[in-house]
Structure formats: C-alpha cells, structure tokens
Scaffold this active site. Structure first.
Site, PDB file in Angstrom:
ATOM      1  N   ASP A 220      39.325  -4.928  22.738  1.00 33.65           N
ATOM      2  CA  ASP A 220      39.851  -5.237  24.063  1.00 33.65           C
ATOM      3  C   ASP A 220      39.561  -6.665  24.488  1.00 33.65           C
ATOM      4  OD1 ASP A 220      37.654  -2.717  25.435  1.00 33.65           O
ATOM      5  OD2 ASP A 220      37.197  -4.726  24.725  1.00 33.65           O
TER       6      ASP A 220
ATOM      7  N   LYS B 136      44.062  -6.054  28.545  1.00 31.61           N
ATOM      8  CA  LYS B 136      45.059  -6.449  29.526  1.00 31.61           C
ATOM      9  C   LYS B 136      45.781  -7.709  29.051  1.00 31.61           C
ATOM     10  CE  LYS B 136      43.448  -5.927  33.782  1.00 31.61           C
ATOM     11  NZ  LYS B 136      42.756  -6.256  35.020  1.00 31.61           N
TER      12      LYS B 136
ATOM     13  N   MET C 217      30.799  -6.815  36.957  1.00 32.14           N
ATOM     14  CA  MET C 217      32.097  -6.662  37.625  1.00 32.14           C
ATOM     15  C   MET C 217      31.955  -6.787  39.141  1.00 32.14           C
ATOM     16  SD  MET C 217      33.496  -3.451  35.355  1.00 32.14           S
ATOM     17  CE  MET C 217      31.941  -2.592  35.251  1.00 32.14           C
TER      18      MET C 217
HETATM   19  C1  LIG Z   1      33.793  -3.525  31.718  1.00 28.12           C
HETATM   20  S1  LIG Z   1      32.240  -4.332  31.842  1.00 28.12           S
HETATM   21  C2  LIG Z   1      31.722  -4.214  30.174  1.00 28.12           C
HETATM   22  C3  LIG Z   1      30.255  -4.405  30.005  1.00 28.12           C
HETATM   23  C4  LIG Z   1      29.826  -4.362  28.545  1.00 28.12           C
HETATM   24  N1  LIG Z   1      29.972  -3.037  27.982  1.00 28.12           N
HETATM   25  C5  LIG Z   1      28.391  -4.830  28.357  1.00 28.12           C
HETATM   26  O1  LIG Z   1      27.525  -4.054  27.922  1.00 28.12           O
HETATM   27  O2  LIG Z   1      28.122  -6.008  28.630  1.00 28.12           O
HETATM   28  C6  LIG Z   1      32.764  -6.004  31.983  1.00 28.12           C
HETATM   29  C7  LIG Z   1      31.786  -6.871  32.773  1.00 28.12           C
HETATM   30  O3  LIG Z   1      30.687  -7.248  31.962  1.00 28.12           O
HETATM   31  C8  LIG Z   1      30.247  -8.533  32.328  1.00 28.12           C
HETATM   32  N2  LIG Z   1      30.383  -9.424  31.159  1.00 28.12           N
HETATM   33  C9  LIG Z   1      30.801  -9.084  29.930  1.00 28.12           C
HETATM   34  N3  LIG Z   1      30.765 -10.143  29.099  1.00 28.12           N
HETATM   35  C10 LIG Z   1      30.306 -11.179  29.833  1.00 28.12           C
HETATM   36  C11 LIG Z   1      30.053 -12.548  29.551  1.00 28.12           C
HETATM   37  N4  LIG Z   1      30.242 -13.065  28.334  1.00 28.12           N
HETATM   38  N5  LIG Z   1      29.578 -13.324  30.556  1.00 28.12           N
HETATM   39  C12 LIG Z   1      29.348 -12.815  31.775  1.00 28.12           C
HETATM   40  N6  LIG Z   1      29.591 -11.532  32.099  1.00 28.12           N
HETATM   41  C13 LIG Z   1      30.054 -10.732  31.140  1.00 28.12           C
HETATM   42  C14 LIG Z   1      31.124  -8.995  33.484  1.00 28.12           C
HETATM   43  O4  LIG Z   1      30.495  -8.620  34.689  1.00 28.12           O
HETATM   44  C15 LIG Z   1      32.365  -8.192  33.241  1.00 28.12           C
HETATM   45  O5  LIG Z   1      33.121  -8.037  34.420  1.00 28.12           O
END
Ligand SMILES: C[S@@+](CC[C@H](N)C(=O)[O-])C[C@H]1O[C@@H](n2cnc3c(N)ncnc32)[C@H](O)[C@@H]1O
Length: 265
Positions: free
Chosen positions: A38, A60, A174
């Site tokens: 994704d 998306k 998020m």
């Molecule tokens: C649907 S959640 C998925 C989280 C993921 N499973 C994890 O363990 O990090 C998506 C959110 O994770 C955070 N996120 C994921 N990758 C990121 C990154 N490289 N930098 C900052 N925030 C990140 C953001 O808040 C984003 O909106």
C-alpha cells in the site's frame, strides 16, 4: 523449507528506510510470488522486490479512494487459493494501526495459512530518527500510542485525562486532520500548554522533517510549516532531547545545506 507453499505473510516494512526491514522481511520479499503493498511503502523498499515478482498496489491513487478492505481481504484469499506465496507488505508494523489484524482474521476464518512478521512501527523508528527517546528515567514512565483518526463527523473519543499525565509520552498516529480536537482535549484535561511537542513528517526517509513546538503551538506550526501526512505527533517532556540528540541528517536536508553553502561561497 518449501518456498512455494501457499501462505500469506503479513509483513511489516517499517516506516521507510529500507535498512530498517527485518532480515525475515528481506528474505520473504526475495521469495514471494506476489507482493501486495500500500501507499506507505517507500520507493527504496519497492526497489528490493525482484523484477520477476508480481506487484499489486492496493493503496490510494491520486484523487481516488483506497481499495476497500473487503476487496483486499478477498484478493489475499484468492492469491493464496491459487497456491501463491504472498507477501502483504504494510507500513510500520502490521498489527499497529494497520488493519493487519482484520486481514489475519479473514485468512484464519477461511483456513488460509498465514504468518505475521513484525516491523518497526513508526512511533519507535521516527522518534529515534528525530532524536526523541520515548522513555527516560525520571521524565517519562509510560508511552501511549494513540490513533487520531475517527470516522467522519464523529468526535474523537480518547482518554484525555489519562493522556494528559505529565510523565507519559504520547505518540499520535494519523493525527493531522483532528489536530485542533487533540490539542484542545489535552489542554482541557490539564496538560501544560508549554509541554514540548514535535511533528515528524516522512520519518526515516531522505525527506524527513521534524518540527519542534509545544502543545499550545501545534496548530500554528502545522500551518506555518505546512505539515503533511505521513506524520507523527509526539508530545511529552522527552521531546526536549531532540535539540541535544539530533543525529540524523536526511539526505534531502544535507543536499539543501550543500547547496546553500555553495551559494554563500
Ligand atoms: C495507517 S497508520 C499505519 C501505521 C503503521 N502500521 C505503523 O506501525 O507505523 C499510518 C500513520 O502512521 C504514521 N506514519 C507511518 N509512516 C510514517 C513515517 N515514515 N513518518 C511519519 N509518520 C508515519 C502516520 O501517522 C500515518 O498517518
């Protein structure tokens, strides 16, 4: 091991830096017949997928919605039923705010063999790359991972009182869309307005930005710096260490600095 045994591996890819993939994730990417991935999977990680492996994007597209979760579940089921070895690659950790549990339950319900491969969740990785220890003796005795996402038009129902504990570090996933509610909820629960806070945008990647602010300043700085997803919000006294422990220089920032220096010179 029979590499071609049908199985769906729910694999955490970490937050972006390919060096943060686990050894198991790398091995499975090399062995997979199909990789289903994704939006949050970084280009550097996609480059590790061998050229002959099928890739299916389920995130998306610009201006369009993500593939509905039921369709993704069905896709994984069908691929496994065809006998494929499938890697379902998810950002961070598959079981942290990633709907990996929904996919695992669907597969379990249909008797499909699956395995879960943990990844480094963005809270752990982005805080480290931003120079913010999530706990520190005497300053933070607990850490909370919180989702700032809720269904459209519904208020965020979080444990504001518990979250406002001055010895807790909050990591909000998020959280950008509901930032005003989050800030107000914490202020109303008694969290000090000058509590240190940070945004970490595109953490661990060449485009990482960290913006250091306070609880009161969150909205102003989100706007001033045009903070965009994916971003984490970290709130707590430990954020102050970011000044002292600023070890990571994202490649893009380094290039900008070289460019500036050349212009000055
Ligand atoms: C649907 S959640 C998925 C989280 C993921 N499973 C994890 O363990 O990090 C998506 C959110 O994770 C955070 N996120 C994921 N990758 C990121 C990154 N490289 N930098 C900052 N925030 C990140 C953001 O808040 C984003 O909106």
């Amino acid at each position: 091991m029979n590499h071609k045994q049908a199985c769906v591996y729910l694999v955490g890819a970490g937050p972006g830096d390919p060096d943060l993939l686990t050894v198991k994730a790398q091995r499975l990417l090399r062995q997979a017949d199909v990789v289903v991935y994704d939006r949050l999977i970084s280009p550097a990680i996609l480059e590790l997928i061998p050229p002959g492996t099928s890739r299916i994007y389920v995130g998306k597209a610009a201006g369009r919605h993500s593939m509905p979760q039921e369709v993704i579940n069905e896709l994984l089921l069908n691929l496994a039923r065809k006998g494929h070895q499938v890697v379902r690659l998810k950002g961070g950790d598959p079981f942290v705010f990633g709907r990996g549990s929904e996919e695992a339950r669907y597969l379990a319900h249909h008797g499909i063999h699956f395995e879960v491969v943990p990844g480094i969740t963005s809270a752990a990785a982005c805080s480290a790359y931003a120079g913010i220890p999530l706990s520190h003796r005497g300053l933070a005795r607990s850490v909370r991972f919180v989702t700032g996402h809720c269904r459209a038009d519904q208020p965020l129902e979080l444990d504001w009182q518990g979250m406002a504990d001055p010895q807790t570090t909050l990591v909000i996933y998020m959280g950008l869309a509901n930032l005003a509610q989050i800030r107000q909820g914490l202020l109303d629960a008694g969290m000090a307005p000058d509590t240190p806070a940070a945004f970490v945008e595109n953490g661990t990647t060449p485009r990482q930005r960290r913006i250091l602010t306070t609880l009161a300043g969150l909205l102003r700085d989100q706007e001033n710096h045009d903070v965009q997803a994916p971003a984490l919000i970290i709130i707590g006294k430990v954020v102050d260490f970011a000044h002292e422990l600023n070890w990571f220089v994202p490649a893009d920032a380094a290039e900008e600095r070289v460019h500036d220096a050349q212009q000055v010179g």
